[in-house]
Design an enzyme around this catalytic site. Sequence first.
Site, mmCIF file in Angstrom:
data_model
loop_
_atom_site.group_PDB
_atom_site.id
_atom_site.type_symbol
_atom_site.label_atom_id
_atom_site.label_comp_id
_atom_site.label_asym_id
_atom_site.label_seq_id
_atom_site.Cartn_x
_atom_site.Cartn_y
_atom_site.Cartn_z
ATOM 1 N N ASP A 239 0.811 -1.227 0.000
ATOM 2 C CA ASP A 239 0.000 0.000 0.000
ATOM 3 C C ASP A 239 0.840 1.270 0.000
ATOM 4 O O ASP A 239 0.442 2.291 0.556
ATOM 5 C CB ASP A 239 -0.972 0.007 1.198
ATOM 6 N N GLN B 89 1.941 -6.216 -3.351
ATOM 7 C CA GLN B 89 2.517 -6.397 -2.014
ATOM 8 C C GLN B 89 3.872 -5.667 -1.938
ATOM 9 O O GLN B 89 4.024 -4.646 -2.581
ATOM 10 C CB GLN B 89 2.639 -7.881 -1.645
ATOM 11 N N LYS C 259 1.790 2.004 -5.148
ATOM 12 C CA LYS C 259 2.296 1.422 -6.407
ATOM 13 C C LYS C 259 1.339 1.713 -7.559
ATOM 14 O O LYS C 259 1.766 2.024 -8.673
ATOM 15 C CB LYS C 259 2.477 -0.098 -6.249
ATOM 16 N N GLY D 114 -4.584 -4.350 -3.695
ATOM 17 C CA GLY D 114 -5.592 -3.315 -3.907
ATOM 18 C C GLY D 114 -4.865 -2.051 -4.292
ATOM 19 O O GLY D 114 -4.115 -1.508 -3.489
ATOM 20 N N HIS D 115 -5.020 -1.617 -5.529
ATOM 21 C CA HIS D 115 -4.293 -0.450 -6.025
ATOM 22 C C HIS D 115 -5.290 0.645 -6.377
ATOM 23 O O HIS D 115 -6.153 0.450 -7.221
ATOM 24 C CB HIS D 115 -3.442 -0.846 -7.244
HETATM 25 P P1 GDP Z 1 -0.693 0.200 -3.542
HETATM 26 O O1 GDP Z 1 -1.295 -1.049 -3.024
HETATM 27 O O2 GDP Z 1 0.782 0.278 -3.321
HETATM 28 O O3 GDP Z 1 -1.078 0.494 -4.966
HETATM 29 O O4 GDP Z 1 -1.315 1.384 -2.668
HETATM 30 P P2 GDP Z 1 -2.866 1.572 -2.301
HETATM 31 O O5 GDP Z 1 -3.552 2.138 -3.486
HETATM 32 O O6 GDP Z 1 -3.427 0.352 -1.677
HETATM 33 O O7 GDP Z 1 -2.757 2.619 -1.126
HETATM 34 C C1 GDP Z 1 -2.172 3.877 -1.295
HETATM 35 C C2 GDP Z 1 -3.229 4.963 -0.976
HETATM 36 O O8 GDP Z 1 -2.586 6.207 -0.871
HETATM 37 C C3 GDP Z 1 -4.266 5.114 -2.063
HETATM 38 O O9 GDP Z 1 -5.484 5.452 -1.474
HETATM 39 C C4 GDP Z 1 -3.732 6.254 -2.905
HETATM 40 O O10 GDP Z 1 -4.766 6.996 -3.564
HETATM 41 C C5 GDP Z 1 -3.087 7.105 -1.860
HETATM 42 N N1 GDP Z 1 -1.896 7.868 -2.299
HETATM 43 C C6 GDP Z 1 -0.940 7.519 -3.205
HETATM 44 N N2 GDP Z 1 0.029 8.460 -3.252
HETATM 45 C C7 GDP Z 1 -0.324 9.414 -2.360
HETATM 46 C C8 GDP Z 1 0.295 10.622 -1.923
HETATM 47 O O11 GDP Z 1 1.373 11.012 -2.369
HETATM 48 N N3 GDP Z 1 -0.360 11.356 -0.966
HETATM 49 C C9 GDP Z 1 -1.549 10.942 -0.433
HETATM 50 N N4 GDP Z 1 -2.111 11.709 0.494
HETATM 51 N N5 GDP Z 1 -2.151 9.796 -0.812
HETATM 52 C C10 GDP Z 1 -1.538 9.049 -1.751
HETATM 53 P P1 IMO Z 2 -0.909 -4.247 -2.242
HETATM 54 O O1 IMO Z 2 -0.524 -4.774 -3.599
HETATM 55 C C1 IMO Z 2 -0.880 -4.740 2.084
HETATM 56 C C2 IMO Z 2 -0.911 -8.855 3.588
HETATM 57 C C3 IMO Z 2 -2.134 -9.335 4.344
HETATM 58 C C4 IMO Z 2 -1.487 -10.298 5.308
HETATM 59 C C5 IMO Z 2 -0.387 -10.927 4.455
HETATM 60 C C6 IMO Z 2 -0.760 -12.254 3.840
HETATM 61 O O2 IMO Z 2 -2.181 -3.500 -2.234
HETATM 62 O O3 IMO Z 2 0.223 -3.524 -1.608
HETATM 63 P P2 IMO Z 2 -2.362 -12.954 1.837
HETATM 64 O O4 IMO Z 2 -3.835 -12.743 1.628
HETATM 65 O O5 IMO Z 2 -1.520 -12.373 0.770
HETATM 66 O O6 IMO Z 2 -2.017 -14.387 2.114
HETATM 67 O O7 IMO Z 2 -2.019 -12.165 3.204
HETATM 68 O O8 IMO Z 2 -0.114 -10.004 3.424
HETATM 69 N N1 IMO Z 2 -1.184 -8.307 2.242
HETATM 70 C C7 IMO Z 2 -1.120 -7.011 1.936
HETATM 71 N N2 IMO Z 2 -0.897 -5.928 2.719
HETATM 72 N N3 IMO Z 2 -1.030 -4.594 0.752
HETATM 73 C C8 IMO Z 2 -1.225 -5.663 -0.049
HETATM 74 O O9 IMO Z 2 -1.237 -5.582 -1.397
HETATM 75 C C9 IMO Z 2 -1.312 -6.937 0.544
HETATM 76 N N4 IMO Z 2 -1.510 -8.183 0.059
HETATM 77 C C10 IMO Z 2 -1.422 -9.006 1.103
HETATM 78 O O10 IMO Z 2 -2.766 -8.267 5.004
HETATM 79 O O11 IMO Z 2 -0.864 -9.582 6.355
HETATM 80 MG MG MG Z 3 -2.844 -1.662 -1.785
#
Ligand code: GDP
Ligand code: IMO
Ligand code: MG
Length: 429
Positions: free
Chosen positions: A13, A223, A16, A40-41
């Site tokens: 998270d 991840q 990416k 979850g992106h």
């Molecule tokens: P990922 O799994 O690495 O793709 O990240 P996620 O999308 O799960 O979580 C990142 C969250 O931070 C999302 O809700 C993005 O919209 C938000 N985000 C990304 N870059 C920034 C930033 O520079 N500032 C803020 N405030 N939010 C950001």
């Molecule tokens: P993105 O791509 C954050 C975590 C789960 C758990 C561990 C194992 O959005 O960064 P799993 O279901 O993969 O067997 O769970 O990994 N986990 C993540 N945490 N971002 C993710 O994906 C994750 N995908 C799995 O919360 O701790």
């Molecule tokens: Mg994510």
Amino acid sequence: MANVAVIGAQWGDEGKGKVVDWLASRADIVVRFQGGHNAGHTLVVGNQTYKLSLLPSGVVRGKLGIIGNGVVLDPDALLGEIAKVRAQGLDVGPHNLRIAENTPLILPLHPALDKAREEARGEHKIGTTGRGIGPAYEDKVARRAIRLCDLAEPETLSTKLDELLLHHNTLLKGLGAATFEKQELLDKLLALAPQLLPFSEAVWERLDEARHSGKRVLFEGAQAVMLDVDHGTYPFVTSSNTVAGNAAAGAGVGPHGIGMVLGIAKAYTTRVGSGPFPTELKDDIGKRLGEVGHEFGTVTGRPRRCGWFDACLVRQAVKVGGVQGLVLTKLDVLDGLTELKICTGYEIDGEVFKRLPAAAAAQAKARPIYETLEGWTQSTRGARSWAQLPATAIKYVKRIEELVEAQVTLLSTSPERDDTILVSDPFAG
Ligand code: GDP
Ligand code: IMO
Ligand code: MG
């Protein structure tokens, strides 16, 4: 080499999705190479928000998306996601989404086993997303997985289901969970076949062609390194290799085909699920980071645990992940904090460590050693150039660069696509 790989450098998270979406304007093809719909992106483009789990983030830019063999694919999740993004106006179909024919499938028995095992673990649970990721990778390694190409061979499906069910029903029964019927699964897979097979191909061939014609490929990690099955905080990890090296095996290209590796890190740290987290803040600052950063899991909705930036951990991720450029995100979330801390080492049983040890009990005992830096009161949100950043924010970023031993390539200052500061073009090689 004009390719780029994007991987998470913390516990996921990091942003990416935003970074891949931003970089996709410079790429021709975006490839997912590991993980599944545990990812979850979130992408914010104008007044639209896209939440992607399986689709490569390049689909939002209309780029060719590829799901590589290193992914574990839940057919229902894929079809559901395609329907969802189509409703948001995106054009996704076999003409712009290709899936490796040798991709293992997630069947309903995988999440069932995932959840039953988590329940049995009780307070020692991993905190998985419950989506069957671990059990699906286990089946792949155990050579009993059903792969996308098997949908074209009903006989193969039937034989494989016998083996799968012998294994899974035995386990499910032992855990007191409901078992599965062969005919029901077979009917389901045969019904899915005409919907999924049009996406299936030997993607390695397409990627080889892309290499020869000088196309730019962007590899999108899911991840992060600290969730890597080998290099992460085992056993509190996911079941795939998240390091850049796996982009080659998970897509079917050689190791030279990956190109420049970008590691994404937040300007602080978060983690979903259980496991060690030395810089976790259970106080008001942690709460504030969670609120300002909207730190709720995209997949699970669970609040993310928050803490200070751990330079030791990211340095480790830079080394084992093969990171050549750092992307620092969510700098804006630190706005208004007058004092910031960065972890530069750990104290474990009176001894000082510059890396997180591999053993679980030692990891749990690691206490952070902090360096304190001055914060800033001005807003950095939406900044698009260094000139818009306060001097203390630049100092904070520079100190991170030194400590993690990687230069910043991109800086992100809000969820919005264009609120990004480019330092150097990763596609320039
Ligand atoms: P990922 O799994 O690495 O793709 O990240 P996620 O999308 O799960 O979580 C990142 C969250 O931070 C999302 O809700 C993005 O919209 C938000 N985000 C990304 N870059 C920034 C930033 O520079 N500032 C803020 N405030 N939010 C950001
Ligand atoms: P993105 O791509 C954050 C975590 C789960 C758990 C561990 C194992 O959005 O960064 P799993 O279901 O993969 O067997 O769970 O990994 N986990 C993540 N945490 N971002 C993710 O994906 C994750 N995908 C799995 O919360 O701790
Ligand atoms: Mg994510």
